[in-house]
Design a protein around this motif. Sequence first.
Motif, mmCIF file in Angstrom:
data_model
loop_
_atom_site.group_PDB
_atom_site.id
_atom_site.type_symbol
_atom_site.label_atom_id
_atom_site.label_comp_id
_atom_site.label_asym_id
_atom_site.label_seq_id
_atom_site.Cartn_x
_atom_site.Cartn_y
_atom_site.Cartn_z
ATOM 1 N N ALA A 143 41.415 39.799 29.394
ATOM 2 C CA ALA A 143 41.605 41.220 29.702
ATOM 3 C C ALA A 143 40.701 42.119 28.871
ATOM 4 O O ALA A 143 40.942 43.325 28.772
ATOM 5 C CB ALA A 143 43.070 41.594 29.482
ATOM 6 N N ASP A 162 37.706 43.412 29.281
ATOM 7 C CA ASP A 162 37.070 44.537 29.977
ATOM 8 C C ASP A 162 38.069 45.650 30.235
ATOM 9 O O ASP A 162 37.773 46.840 30.052
ATOM 10 C CB ASP A 162 36.479 44.074 31.312
ATOM 11 C CG ASP A 162 35.279 43.166 31.100
ATOM 12 O OD1 ASP A 162 34.756 43.155 29.957
ATOM 13 O OD2 ASP A 162 34.890 42.464 32.049
ATOM 14 N N GLU A 163 39.273 45.260 30.671
ATOM 15 C CA GLU A 163 40.303 46.250 30.993
ATOM 16 C C GLU A 163 40.740 46.995 29.732
ATOM 17 O O GLU A 163 40.966 48.203 29.759
ATOM 18 C CB GLU A 163 41.508 45.564 31.641
ATOM 19 C CG GLU A 163 41.264 45.063 33.067
ATOM 20 C CD GLU A 163 40.395 43.806 33.160
ATOM 21 O OE1 GLU A 163 40.176 43.162 32.114
ATOM 22 O OE2 GLU A 163 39.931 43.483 34.264
ATOM 23 N N LYS A 200 45.895 41.612 32.388
ATOM 24 C CA LYS A 200 44.674 42.095 33.042
ATOM 25 C C LYS A 200 45.048 43.079 34.159
ATOM 26 O O LYS A 200 44.477 44.169 34.264
ATOM 27 C CB LYS A 200 43.946 40.880 33.625
ATOM 28 C CG LYS A 200 42.484 41.081 33.914
ATOM 29 C CD LYS A 200 41.897 39.755 34.416
ATOM 30 C CE LYS A 200 40.521 39.967 35.009
ATOM 31 N NZ LYS A 200 39.500 40.272 33.980
ATOM 32 N N ASP A 222 44.895 47.278 33.943
ATOM 33 C CA ASP A 222 44.096 47.878 35.004
ATOM 34 C C ASP A 222 44.899 48.947 35.767
ATOM 35 O O ASP A 222 44.377 50.011 36.091
ATOM 36 C CB ASP A 222 43.613 46.786 35.960
ATOM 37 C CG ASP A 222 42.428 47.239 36.786
ATOM 38 O OD1 ASP A 222 41.540 47.871 36.196
ATOM 39 O OD2 ASP A 222 42.425 46.994 38.008
ATOM 40 N N ASN A 230 45.037 51.984 33.615
ATOM 41 C CA ASN A 230 43.752 52.689 33.644
ATOM 42 C C ASN A 230 43.610 53.552 34.897
ATOM 43 O O ASN A 230 43.065 54.656 34.846
ATOM 44 C CB ASN A 230 42.600 51.692 33.587
ATOM 45 C CG ASN A 230 42.499 51.023 32.237
ATOM 46 O OD1 ASN A 230 43.090 51.498 31.272
ATOM 47 N ND2 ASN A 230 41.785 49.926 32.167
#
Lengths: 553, 175
Positions: free
Chosen positions: A217, A219-220, A320, A324, A327
């Motif tokens: 996770a 990147d998230e 993840k 997301d 976000n």
Amino acid sequence: MKLTGAEVMVQCLTEQGVDTVFGYPGGTILPFYDAMNNSSLRHILTVHEQGAAHAADGYARASGKVGVCIATSGPGATNLVTGLAAAFMDSIPVVAITGQVPTTMIGRDTFQEIDITGITMAITKHNFIVKDVTKLADTIRYAFRIAASGRSGPVLIDVPRDIQTSVVDFEPLAEFEKYSWAVGGEILSKIKTAVQAIQGAARPVIVVGGGAVAADAADEIRALAEKINAPVVSTLMGLGSFSGTHPLFLGLTGMHGCKVANQAVWEADVMIAVGSRFSDRLTGDRDKYVEDKTVIHIDIDPAEIDKNVAAHIGLTGDLKIIVDLLNGQLNDGQRSKWWMRIRECQQDEAVDGDEKQLSPSWVFSHIAEETFGKECIFVTDVGQHQMWAAQNLKIEKPRTWITSGGLGAMGFGLPAAMGAQFAKPDKRVIHFAGDGGFKMTGAELYTIAAHKLPVISVIINNHGLGMIRQLQHVFFDNNYTSCELPPNVDFTVFAAAFGVHAVAVNSAVEFVQAFKQALASNQPAVIVVNISREELVTPMAHPSGAINAFIDM
Amino acid sequence: MKHVLSILVHNQPGVLVRVAGMFSRRGFNIHSLAVGTTYDLESSRITVVVCGDDGILEQVIKQLEKLIEVVAIQILPSESAVRRGMAMIKVNAGGDKRGEVLKLADVFRASVVDVSEHTVTFEITGDEDKINAFADVLAPYKIMELVRTGLVGLARGDNTIHQYERRNFHEQIVL
């Protein structure tokens, strides 16, 4: 297709995409070894079964795949125990296969008979003993699924010798079912509550843990941090899930965490914990840890919510996906006041000017600089050097920091480094150990040398058990016992016995040279860094106090 | 505070050790435990009486859900479930005392399962309080030995443990 049980085991491992297994043979597992010899599986013979278990663990941590280790019944199986426990405490997917005495002999205290499913019940996610060969294939498939899914962990399969030699009809698995976590109804409303809490936060902080690495996770989480402009701190297990050089990253948090990281946690009004189980080494006093703040706890394991720390909002599921979803609903934030306060703390902390002294923190900072931008995996053992490494290295990517966090098993480092190097031949594995831990499993240099693995071992040698000495310094009034060892081991000679190039250094200049040389060559290397016994890991928060109440050493 | 939990498990060897081991490993206190097969040969049902506050109860349930062989868990509160245990009590009651203890047994609807010259053995079924109360009134006659089962129970009305099976934790979370 008629196959023996042993051949079924080989088929099932291949089916699961296993290419490398670590193990040590013995009487009751020999049919499997016999079958494996004619297969595409690569078997790495270790020096000790503990090494095989740690290597499978290191392989899994570096690759994200399931690591596999093999041992025979009795002592072979019991030697796996520490390795499985280390994997269990850190939720690492490992499948251990052990031989067992024939089913007709079980319960008679047969030679090398041990009830390994009984022994490992508490340190595996699940375990099996296969007493019916027709169930063998499905048991192995199930074991892999259990190990790798949800909150991953080790699974042991005990296979009696007669099961390995019986013949059975084998049907290859047509297609592999992939289970994925689906967003349920309840979570969406909870996410809304979480979004509101984050939106209203003046001083948010994000704590990343090992779950963030496991969930892939990174990147998230980066997107989340950048979106809300929140500082990010990491647990020991979380390092790498957020870039160590990112401006929002404050460093390691916990008992030996950076002061600014701990202070940010202390002053935060909203904490977003992503994949952390709130270990005691992270929180210190659990009640004080969450005083006056809203805790949003995101974890794959529902049992972690409210286990150690009561969460105001508990979000259970795939990190993840959840991060997301957060976000997607969050607005950008600035929080400049909060950052002014953090920068102020950072300036207070910035001291340390012992440049070019052969201090442990310098060694690790130097390694961080030298390896910056290079594809390296850092593996530690347990103790002072582990903390110095966690504090000073800049871990950029997930799965490039491998350490025994939960169990804290000395001797973990070298075999785990070996496993990581097998998993990632294109990366350079750099292993750190103290002299104490290196003595425990250092014989795995034999395996490393045999396979010419380019593992660099940096031994932080203080002729003693530094963390023990530090605890006796702080809590036992300098009454040092069983921690200062006679300095009569020459690790360079030890390494040379395996044909591994080794050098001992006593100054920063020597270290720079030695490390450069080791990095340039593509061979295994050992660098012994002789440091003072007096070196301490600082800062140190009181294990049962507030995380910003540091012990004056 | 005591809570009664009913746990439906796959009937695998070692499943009881796994469940009981989880309790001891995590420091949860078991007050009583009863295990038996169900009419479905594939599954067994374990009834546990566990001591602790609501937070502990929640942790117990979550930790149980993580066990691969656990299929469903149901809380059996006293107000919406029938909960029974059984006890056998052997008392020293020969001669003129015998009439008295038989009368007491009548009050508690306990039945006599064995009689000898000096002893009477009763069987009593009921919730914990009833069994305790019966043992208390027999105490003056000298209880020679007492054995009791753990509580078992079922929810009242249409409510069954099978309603919980669809939660299917393993596929969603554990697996």
